[in-house]
Design a protein around this motif. Structure first.
Motif, PDB file in Angstrom:
ATOM      1  N   VAL A 112       0.847  -1.191   0.000  1.00 28.70           N
ATOM      2  CA  VAL A 112       0.000   0.000   0.000  1.00 28.70           C
ATOM      3  C   VAL A 112       0.885   1.244   0.000  1.00 28.70           C
ATOM      4  CG1 VAL A 112      -1.705   1.353   1.261  1.00 28.70           C
ATOM      5  CG2 VAL A 112      -1.943  -1.124   1.142  1.00 28.70           C
ATOM      6  N   ASP A 113       0.678   2.061  -1.012  1.00 26.77           N
ATOM      7  CA  ASP A 113       1.352   3.356  -1.090  1.00 26.77           C
ATOM      8  C   ASP A 113       0.473   4.372  -0.358  1.00 26.77           C
ATOM      9  OD1 ASP A 113       2.480   5.773  -1.695  1.00 26.77           O
ATOM     10  OD2 ASP A 113       2.341   5.563  -3.877  1.00 26.77           O
ATOM     11  N   ALA A 114       0.824   4.615   0.907  1.00 31.02           N
ATOM     12  CA  ALA A 114       0.100   5.589   1.725  1.00 31.02           C
ATOM     13  C   ALA A 114       0.960   6.816   1.969  1.00 31.02           C
ATOM     14  CB  ALA A 114      -0.321   4.953   3.050  1.00 31.02           C
ATOM     15  N   ALA A 115       1.811   7.140   0.995  1.00 31.35           N
ATOM     16  CA  ALA A 115       2.704   8.288   1.147  1.00 31.35           C
ATOM     17  C   ALA A 115       1.915   9.555   1.446  1.00 31.35           C
ATOM     18  CB  ALA A 115       3.538   8.459  -0.121  1.00 31.35           C
ATOM     19  N   TYR A 116       0.781   9.713   0.802  1.00 29.32           N
ATOM     20  CA  TYR A 116      -0.049  10.908   0.973  1.00 29.32           C
ATOM     21  C   TYR A 116      -1.074  10.704   2.084  1.00 29.32           C
ATOM     22  CZ  TYR A 116      -3.376  14.618  -0.643  1.00 29.32           C
ATOM     23  OH  TYR A 116      -4.213  15.694  -0.751  1.00 29.32           O
ATOM     24  N   GLY A 117      -1.848   9.638   2.011  1.00 29.24           N
ATOM     25  CA  GLY A 117      -2.973   9.470   2.914  1.00 29.24           C
ATOM     26  C   GLY A 117      -2.679   8.785   4.224  1.00 29.24           C
ATOM     27  N   GLY A 118      -1.439   8.392   4.461  1.00 30.12           N
ATOM     28  CA  GLY A 118      -1.116   7.682   5.699  1.00 30.12           C
ATOM     29  C   GLY A 118      -1.413   8.480   6.948  1.00 30.12           C
ATOM     30  N   ALA A 119      -1.408   9.807   6.828  1.00 32.15           N
ATOM     31  CA  ALA A 119      -1.672  10.659   7.996  1.00 32.15           C
ATOM     32  C   ALA A 119      -3.091  10.495   8.530  1.00 32.15           C
ATOM     33  CB  ALA A 119      -1.405  12.120   7.655  1.00 32.15           C
ATOM     34  N   LEU A 120      -3.985   9.899   7.750  1.00 30.03           N
ATOM     35  CA  LEU A 120      -5.334   9.634   8.258  1.00 30.03           C
ATOM     36  C   LEU A 120      -5.301   8.750   9.501  1.00 30.03           C
ATOM     37  CD1 LEU A 120      -7.285   8.917   4.934  1.00 30.03           C
ATOM     38  CD2 LEU A 120      -7.318  11.022   6.284  1.00 30.03           C
ATOM     39  N   ALA A 121      -4.239   7.967   9.654  1.00 28.39           N
ATOM     40  CA  ALA A 121      -4.128   7.093  10.818  1.00 28.39           C
ATOM     41  C   ALA A 121      -4.044   7.877  12.122  1.00 28.39           C
ATOM     42  CB  ALA A 121      -2.900   6.185  10.682  1.00 28.39           C
ATOM     43  N   LEU A 122      -3.678   9.149  12.043  1.00 27.29           N
ATOM     44  CA  LEU A 122      -3.602   9.983  13.245  1.00 27.29           C
ATOM     45  C   LEU A 122      -4.978  10.356  13.772  1.00 27.29           C
ATOM     46  CD1 LEU A 122      -0.871  12.563  12.124  1.00 27.29           C
ATOM     47  CD2 LEU A 122      -0.539  10.623  13.670  1.00 27.29           C
ATOM     48  N   SER A 123      -5.971  10.378  12.881  1.00 29.85           N
ATOM     49  CA  SER A 123      -7.250  11.014  13.174  1.00 29.85           C
ATOM     50  C   SER A 123      -8.300  10.012  13.632  1.00 29.85           C
ATOM     51  CB  SER A 123      -7.742  11.745  11.922  1.00 29.85           C
ATOM     52  OG  SER A 123      -9.071  12.185  12.074  1.00 29.85           O
ATOM     53  N   ASP A 124      -8.911  10.299  14.771  1.00 23.60           N
ATOM     54  CA  ASP A 124     -10.033   9.475  15.225  1.00 23.60           C
ATOM     55  C   ASP A 124     -11.206   9.578  14.258  1.00 23.60           C
ATOM     56  OD1 ASP A 124      -8.575   8.772  17.471  1.00 23.60           O
ATOM     57  OD2 ASP A 124      -9.435  10.362  18.717  1.00 23.60           O
ATOM     58  N   ARG A 125     -11.352  10.721  13.590  1.00 31.56           N
ATOM     59  CA  ARG A 125     -12.458  10.936  12.647  1.00 31.56           C
ATOM     60  C   ARG A 125     -12.264  10.209  11.334  1.00 31.56           C
ATOM     61  NH1 ARG A 125     -12.639  17.163  11.723  1.00 31.56           N
ATOM     62  NH2 ARG A 125     -13.909  16.413   9.966  1.00 31.56           N
ATOM     63  N   HIS A 126     -11.024  10.017  10.912  1.00 32.50           N
ATOM     64  CA  HIS A 126     -10.782   9.566   9.541  1.00 32.50           C
ATOM     65  C   HIS A 126     -10.013   8.258   9.415  1.00 32.50           C
ATOM     66  CE1 HIS A 126     -12.331  13.310   7.887  1.00 32.50           C
ATOM     67  NE2 HIS A 126     -11.533  14.004   8.694  1.00 32.50           N
ATOM     68  N   ARG A 127      -9.497   7.698  10.499  1.00 41.15           N
ATOM     69  CA  ARG A 127      -8.614   6.548  10.336  1.00 41.15           C
ATOM     70  C   ARG A 127      -9.322   5.319   9.771  1.00 41.15           C
ATOM     71  NH1 ARG A 127      -8.355   6.155  16.262  1.00 41.15           N
ATOM     72  NH2 ARG A 127      -6.357   7.223  16.112  1.00 41.15           N
ATOM     73  N   ASP A 128     -10.659   5.238   9.945  1.00 41.04           N
ATOM     74  CA  ASP A 128     -11.350   4.070   9.404  1.00 41.04           C
ATOM     75  C   ASP A 128     -11.332   4.050   7.878  1.00 41.04           C
ATOM     76  OD1 ASP A 128     -13.038   6.252   9.111  1.00 41.04           O
ATOM     77  OD2 ASP A 128     -14.867   5.150   9.623  1.00 41.04           O
ATOM     78  N   ARG A 129     -10.985   5.162   7.251  1.00 38.40           N
ATOM     79  CA  ARG A 129     -10.861   5.181   5.796  1.00 38.40           C
ATOM     80  C   ARG A 129      -9.652   4.392   5.317  1.00 38.40           C
ATOM     81  NH1 ARG A 129     -11.298  11.480   4.616  1.00 38.40           N
ATOM     82  NH2 ARG A 129     -10.923  10.775   2.481  1.00 38.40           N
TER      83      ARG A 129
END
Length: 509
Positions: free
Chosen positions: A288-305
């Motif tokens: 998985v190339d999460a170079a851009y979207g990996g920061a979603l893991a920080l967020s309680d609102r968005h990490r489920d994406r």
């Protein structure tokens, strides 16, 4: 700028030129003060995202700056010249109107960390070159692996960015496949004849580094099979099934599947769980190339994406994007650290096998680099300073901003929004009158290209350009937490004003 000690005017000695010598503390402080003042004057107090100078004007301005003079001109004069000729003509990534690329404004605590890591100049290839840094990177990698849902068997390494991380993932994928399916040690013996049939599958919207990695791996860019996307620019599982079926019919041998969590243009996140299912069914390495979207893991609102990312065999994350770190700073994670055996090597002068048995952390065997910076210090300082929740809030602000900006674009009859933003990239274009355009799109392409060039030449805004279905579009990449809706509205107003003027000029030809 303030005065500096003698070494900076060209009368240098080793004692003042290198840290640890007599007078070097004073020299270091004075040099750093000069550098700080140059940054404050050109970046902090800069009132535009770019000077507007063209490549030709920059070449003219820099023509008299001798890069390899026979005699030095002193540090103070050199810094002044760099400030005037280089920093002043650099893109100011910290300006709210700099919104073109995945080039983030760096956090101030991380800039301080950059100064510390460069001063100590650790090299993370062997423990005796970077003792505390090596131990800390191992610990930090373990904590980051847990952030993405990996277990205790995970491993990884800091890299220069997504390109290096994606390459390492596909290198391991190729080597494991050849070892398990062809009894071939690719590291030792190279590629077997059967390698001509090896295939990698990825989205047609994936980053070009998948194809680049295939070329570097000796498979050729044609080894990458681009799979169609859905209306949201996400890899389509149905199209993937069809692609796999065609490969079977053609006698090809797929070995890796690349999912994307944050495409460059749209921020789209592929359906990672569905892709992981296909990878499991077919025995494919799932990267998985999460170079851009990996920061979603920080967020309680968005990490489920990012659901399903924990099932990836490997993944790439960039800290110099939505984690707000100075370039370069990337991360490669491996779900099963034992897979490192497919690339590991031992050199007597760096990481002898005895060190491995003794638990000495020589990290060279985890990376495609030998000499490697202590870049882990930058996000460590950021996390320690701000904490996960405050970093998440910065990311969340930019995602909310993108949604608001997209709504403004959708409501403007002069503009056309391509799709709702998935992260904080917003792709749109100015739309000239359809009658004047003749329906062929050529007028719109020329006008949008000219809008982007005019904004850059005026120094008003730095926007990106891209193509959607062969048509030229503009793009906001809203990484900066200081950017507001008002900033974006000001840029959009300028876009539409330029568009009308350019459209009128086209009609008048």
């Amino acid at each position: 700028m303030s005065g500096v000690p003698a070494y900076a005017d060209g009368r240098t000695t080793a004692e003042t030129l290198f840290l640890g010598g007599e007078g070097s503390a004073e020299s270091y402080r004075a040099a750093m003060r000069l550098a700080e003042e140059a940054v404050v004057e050109t970046v902090v107090e800069g009132d535009a995202p770019y000077s507007g100078r063209s490549p030709e004007r920059l070449r003219d301005r820099l023509a008299d700056l001798e890069c390899l003079p026979e005699e030095g001109v002193g540090f103070e004069r050199t810094v002044r010249q760099v400030a005037d000729l280089v920093l002043a003509d650099s893109v100011n990534v910290s300006h709210p109107a700099c919104a073109a690329h995945l080039q983030c404004p760096p956090l101030v605590p991380s800039l301080a960390a950059e100064a510390m890591l460069t001063a100590t100049n650790q090299s993370l290839d062997s423990w005796d070159q970077s003792p505390a840094a090596s131990v800390l990177e191992e610990r930090f990698v373990g904590r980051l692996a847990a952030l993405f849902g990996y277990g205790e068997d995970a491993d990884g390494v800091f890299t220069s960015g997504g390109t290096a991380s994606n390459f390492l993932g596909l290198l391991l994928a190729r080597n494991r496949h050849l070892a398990e399916e062809h009894d071939r040690d690719a590291r030792r013996d190279g590629l077997p004849p059967e390698a001509a049939d090896l295939r990698i599958l990825s989205s047609e919207a994936a980053h070009f580094t998948a194809a680049q990695a295939a070329a570097h791996l000796g498979l050729g860019e044609r080894a990458v099979v681009e799979v169609e996307t859905d209306d949201d620019f996400r890899l389509s599982p149905a199209a993937l099934d069809e692609a796999l079926s065609r490969l079977d019919d053609d006698g090809r041998e797929p070995f890796a599947l690349v999912g994307t969590a944050g495409t460059t243009d749209f921020g789209s996140v592929d359906p990672l769980d569905a892709l992981a299912d296909r990878a499991d069914e077919r025995g494919l390495w799932f990267h998985v190339d999460a170079a851009y979207g990996g920061a979603l893991a920080l967020s309680d609102r968005h990490r489920d994406r990012l659901s399903g990312i924990e099932r990836a065999d490997s993944l790439a994350v960039d800290f110099h994007k939505l984690f707000y770190q100075p370039i370069s700073c990337g991360l490669f994670l491996l779900r099963d650290g034992d897979d490192y055996r497919h690339v590991a090597r031992n050199a007597a002068y760096l990481n002898p096998e005895g060190d491995d048995a003794a638990g000495v952390p020589n990290l060279v065997s985890k990376s495609t680099q030998t000499t490697r910076r202590f870049d882990a210090l930058k996000p460590l300082v950021a996390f320690r300073t701000l904490g996960r929740r405050r970093l998440a809030a910065l990311v969340e602000h930019t995602l909310d901003l993108a949604t608001e900006v997209a709504a403004r674009i959708a409501a403007d009859p002069d503009l056309e929004l391509v799709t709702e933003p998935a992260l904080n990239a917003v792709v749109f274009r100015y739309v000239p009158s359809s009658a004047a355009d003749g329906g062929d799109g050529g007028r719109a392409d020329r006008i949008n290209e000219a809008i982007r060039d005019a904004l850059l030449a005026e120094g008003d805004a730095v926007l990106a350009r891209t193509e959607v279905d062969g048509r030229t579009h503009l793009k906001f990449t809203l990484l900066n937490p200081r950017t507001t809706v008002e900033h974006a509205e000001g840029i959009l107003s300028r876009v539409t004003a330029l568009g009308r003027d350019l459209d009128a000029a086209e009609v008048g030809r």
